[in-house]
Design a protein around this motif. Structure first.
Motif, PDB file in Angstrom:
ATOM      1  N   TYR A  14      92.701  19.165  40.671  1.00 11.77           N
ATOM      2  CA  TYR A  14      92.711  17.930  41.454  1.00 11.77           C
ATOM      3  C   TYR A  14      93.426  16.789  40.739  1.00 11.77           C
ATOM      4  CZ  TYR A  14      91.268  13.874  44.105  1.00 11.77           C
ATOM      5  OH  TYR A  14      91.290  12.716  44.834  1.00 11.77           O
ATOM      6  N   TRP A  15      93.030  16.471  39.507  1.00 12.22           N
ATOM      7  CA  TRP A  15      93.622  15.321  38.811  1.00 12.22           C
ATOM      8  C   TRP A  15      95.046  15.600  38.365  1.00 12.22           C
ATOM      9  CZ3 TRP A  15      92.002  10.937  40.054  1.00 12.22           C
ATOM     10  CH2 TRP A  15      90.665  10.716  40.350  1.00 12.22           C
ATOM     11  N   GLN A  31      96.987  14.955  41.457  1.00 13.43           N
ATOM     12  CA  GLN A  31      97.022  13.521  41.746  1.00 13.43           C
ATOM     13  C   GLN A  31      98.019  12.809  40.826  1.00 13.43           C
ATOM     14  OE1 GLN A  31      95.345  11.760  44.323  1.00 13.43           O
ATOM     15  NE2 GLN A  31      95.248  13.918  44.920  1.00 13.43           N
ATOM     16  N   MET A  59      92.613  14.347  33.374  1.00 14.73           N
ATOM     17  CA  MET A  59      92.980  15.764  33.312  1.00 14.73           C
ATOM     18  C   MET A  59      92.423  16.357  32.027  1.00 14.73           C
ATOM     19  SD  MET A  59      96.950  15.864  34.562  1.00 14.73           S
ATOM     20  CE  MET A  59      97.603  14.634  33.466  1.00 14.73           C
ATOM     21  N   TRP A  64      94.917   9.551  33.305  1.00 14.90           N
ATOM     22  CA  TRP A  64      94.420  10.510  34.287  1.00 14.90           C
ATOM     23  C   TRP A  64      93.356  11.393  33.660  1.00 14.90           C
ATOM     24  CZ3 TRP A  64      95.962   9.900  39.175  1.00 14.90           C
ATOM     25  CH2 TRP A  64      97.067   9.066  39.373  1.00 14.90           C
TER      26      TRP A  64
END
Length: 144
Positions: A25-26, A29, A56, A54
């Motif tokens: 997801y990240w 993004q 991550m 982020w």
């Protein structure tokens, strides 16, 4: 309860399913943020600082820094989002795909123009030459 994933036995293939989507997801993004020119400029100016904004995993950040797209995919990246990294670097999708297969851009292009990869070695594990599916939907039995 985990879902049945009959597609897990395709050699060299990571299927972008719900599990992969959650895992990446990240990462995805972050990739989408590169659609904005100011974000691309910030990323190019200082990758580490921008990546640290982020949430991550460190493995995802390392894969982005290395431009290891195969690893990014393994870690939940979606190729259509990852293409934003290539575009930020001024690389075409064809160049990126070539790098993911260990081919030059020209070799990759020629392979695709010639019909793509051979099916040999790229079938589901246990699949015979007539390409019959090995998985039967629940509730159905072979021969019914």
């Amino acid at each position: 309860m985990p879902l049945d994933k009959p597609y897990k036995d395709i050699p060299g293939t990571t299927i972008f399913d719900a599990e992969q989507s959650r895992k990446g997801y990240w990462l995805n993004q972050f990739c989408m943020s590169l659609m904005k020119a100011d974000n691309r400029a910030r990323f190019k100016a200082d990758e580490g600082t921008y990546l640290d904004e982020w949430p991550m995993t460190e493995a995802q950040k390392a894969a982005v820094r290395a431009r290891d797209l195969n690893e990014c995919i393994r870690l939940g990246g979606n190729i259509y989002f990852l293409a934003k990294i290539g575009a930020t670097d001024g690389r075409s999708f064809q160049q990126m795909a070539g790098s993911m297969t260990g081919m030059t851009e020209a070799e990759y292009r020629d392979m695709m123009v010639g019909g793509g990869r051979s099916i040999e070695g790229n079938r589901r594990i246990g699949e015979d030459g007539d390409a019959q599916p090995q998985h039967q939907p629940q509730g159905k039995k072979k021969g019914s």
